[in-house]
Design an enzyme around this catalytic site. Structure first.
Site, short mmCIF file in Angstrom:
data_model
loop_
_atom_site.label_atom_id
_atom_site.label_comp_id
_atom_site.label_asym_id
_atom_site.label_seq_id
_atom_site.Cartn_x
_atom_site.Cartn_y
_atom_site.Cartn_z
N SER A 148 -11.68 -6.18 14.94
CA SER A 148 -10.66 -5.90 15.59
C SER A 148 -10.94 -4.78 16.48
CB SER A 148 -9.09 -5.91 14.78
OG SER A 148 -8.24 -6.02 15.55
N ASP A 295 -6.89 -5.15 22.77
CA ASP A 295 -7.88 -4.43 21.74
C ASP A 295 -9.06 -5.42 21.75
OD1 ASP A 295 -6.82 -6.77 20.46
OD2 ASP A 295 -6.95 -5.69 18.43
N ASP A 297 -10.62 -7.90 20.15
CA ASP A 297 -10.59 -9.01 19.77
C ASP A 297 -9.49 -9.93 20.55
OD1 ASP A 297 -8.95 -8.11 17.96
OD2 ASP A 297 -9.19 -9.80 16.81
N ASP A 299 -6.13 -9.94 20.09
CA ASP A 299 -4.92 -10.36 19.40
C ASP A 299 -3.72 -9.13 19.67
OD1 ASP A 299 -5.93 -8.47 17.57
OD2 ASP A 299 -5.77 -9.89 15.82
#
Length: 544
Positions: A148, A295, A297, A299
């Site tokens: 992440s 961010d 990734d 999500d």
């Protein structure tokens, strides 16, 4: 552990390490007899929990590497088979971090070797695409290789089950026990082929599903600046925006391409100081209606808006309230849910709209499981606006929804800040802030929590604490978790160790009535002052 035992353990690990890079790294440490470094890497193992695995890349059982991932995949496969899923599909996604593609490939090989079917997403894609793919393809589990918004040296391993949500207890303990039972890597069959590499059909299905987020015929005029924060969000977001008919976002070019070294930011997290500086610079050039950031990734979704002469980041709680208000106005039905560390404002919005409302423990693994969920959010920039499509936070669909809202307001000659003012007058000003302490030594966090438990404060900022709860005991509506919750007269404080980073996090909220729009400036000033004083008093009480 004796020095001889330490060296023997390191040599045994080296002998079965399948990765030339980590083998070379570990061989150098052994040759140099670097006992302090070997001790940090070989005392214990990286623990698999509800966040899966996350840690620094490197050789050894306390680092993220191919050996650790192969064991984790073997444990997950054994767990699934023990549950009767003997030939189910496991779908695997990955981001653009160092080693992510290797870890995804290893996972596919282990699943195939265990007799399960495996399918790998075609290239690095946002985490929500993987979460969508699980249910879309009827998989029994999903794995996303990502850390992440952690620093560049980290990677991670996030596990979902067939309902499309991340694992919660007791599944984590069950998988951890199976990982523990894996002996030698040679015992784990890893064929060189036999799994499927998907094409973009699943991505196209995800993009088609994003239509459900928007209202047919709604204004689509808001202009945006977008940063992918060196992650994997750009192409998916641009495709979703083009499909929706929004103006093409202006890209922050320096952060548009995936780059596992995240060269322009100290931490690739839109909440961190300095991370948005290039986006603000681009906005000063192009004068958009709002800035959108994902961010790495994709999500999470961050939003910034013009304010005075500059730009202001909206807090996660502010975006959470804006999206809730937008959904209510468009007739959303179902349960609104949030984690306990998010603003209590969502509960007031839901109550006024006559909608069910639930609080959960921190993390979308809990929010996504709320029965009848229509909308869920968490203050750490996570929003689920389409739980039928993705049972997790989704920074792409959240970006679509907030841009639709900004477009509708623009058509009325208004802004997101104007709507926030209206919300404060209708429901009270809910001012939030965070005291977040990043530590090198985890004992600092343990000591702070112990001190607060043994010598709890009786007041903060002159406001008496009317209720103190130790959440390790659980409550009527929440399972046990390591946290403390203080209810004050007109305020609330929650203290908890982060589940994914070496941080102690304290979440502060004050609620003030606002009779009219004219009273807003004074209420905001008072809220800011109260939050600062609570932060100072709490810091002293915790000894941090």
């Amino acid at each position: 552990m004796h020095d001889d035992e330490l060296i023997a353990r390191a040599k045994a690990w080296l002998a079965e390490d399948p990765d030339a890079e980590t083998r070379e790294e570990l061989a150098k440490l052994i040759d140099a007899q670097d006992l302090p470094e070997l001790t940090t890497r070989f005392t214990g193992t990286l623990q698999f929990g509800t966040a899966g695995l996350r840690g620094e890349l490197g050789a050894g059982p306390m680092r993220m590497n191919r050996s650790v991932v192969i064991r984790a995949a073997a444990g997950l496969a054994a767990y699934l088979k023990a549950k009767g899923e003997t030939d189910g599909l496991v779908v695997i996604g990955y981001d653009a971090r160092h080693k992510s593609a290797d870890f995804a490939q290893d996972t596919a090989a282990v699943m195939t070797g265990a007799g399960l079917r495996a399918a790998v997403l075609p290239h690095p894609l946002p985490t929500p695409v993987l979460a969508f793919a699980i249910r879309h393809l009827g998989a029994v589990a999903g794995v996303e290789v990502t850390a992440s918004h952690n620093p560049p040296r980290d990677n991670g391993y996030k596990v979902y089950l067939g309902d499309g949500s991340q694992i919660v207890p007791p599944a984590d303990a069950g998988i951890a026990a199976e990982i523990e039972a894996v002996r030698a890597l040679a015992d784990v069959p890893r064929p060189e082929s036999g799994w499927e590499t998907l094409d973009d059909t699943v991505l196209n299905a995800y993009l088609a599903r994003t239509d459900a987020v928007l209202t047919p015929g709604s204004p689509r005029t808001a202009r945006t600046v977008y940063t992918a924060m060196h992650g994997v969000g750009r192409d998916t977001l641009l495709a979703a925006f083009a499909r929706a008919g929004f103006p093409a976002p202006e890209l922050v070019a320096e952060q548009a391409d995936p780059d596992p070294d995240f060269p322009t930011v100290a931490f690739p997290n839109p909440e961190e100081p300095g991370a948005m500086d290039l986006a603000f610079a681009k906005a000063r050039e192009t004068n958009p209606d709002l800035i959108i950031a994902n961010d790495p990734d994709a999500d999470r979704c961050a939003v910034a808006v013009p304010s005075g002469d500059g730009w202001r980041m909206l807090r996660g709680d502010e975006v959470g309230a804006l999206l809730a208000t937008h959904l209510v106005r468009h007739g959303a039905r179902g349960t609104f849910a949030e984690s306990i560390v998010s603003s209590s404002l969502l509960g007031r919005i839901a109550e006024k709209a006559g909608l069910p409302y639930e609080e959960t423990l921190t993390g979308f693994k809990w929010i996504a499981r709320v029965e009848g969920l229509r909308y869920g959010y968490e203050e750490a920039l996570g929003y689920c606006v389409d739980p039928e499509g993705v049972r997790d936070k989704d920074g792409i669909t959240a970006a679509l929804a907030i841009t639709e809202l900004a477009s509708g307001l623009k058509a009325e000659g208004r802004t997101l800040l104007d709507l926030l003012d209206d919300i404060a007058v209708e429901h009270g000003l809910h001012g939030t802030d965070q005291l977040s302490v990043r530590v090198e030594d985890l004992s600092v966090i343990a000591n702070a929590m112990r001190r607060l438990r043994e010598q709890p404060p009786t007041q903060l900022a002159g406001l008496p604490i009317t209720r103190a709860e130790d959440l390790t005991k659980g409550t009527e509506t929440l399972p046990p978790t390591d946290g403390l919750r203080y209810t004050l007269d007109g305020a609330r404080v929650i203290v908890r160790p982060s589940g994914t980073e070496p941080k102690l996090k304290c979440y502060l909220e004050v609620v003030l009535p606002v009779p009219t729009h004219a009273d807003l400036p004074a209420a905001r000033a008072k809220a800011t002052d109260l939050l600062e004083t609570i932060k100072r008093d709490l810091s002293a009480a915790a000894g941090i």
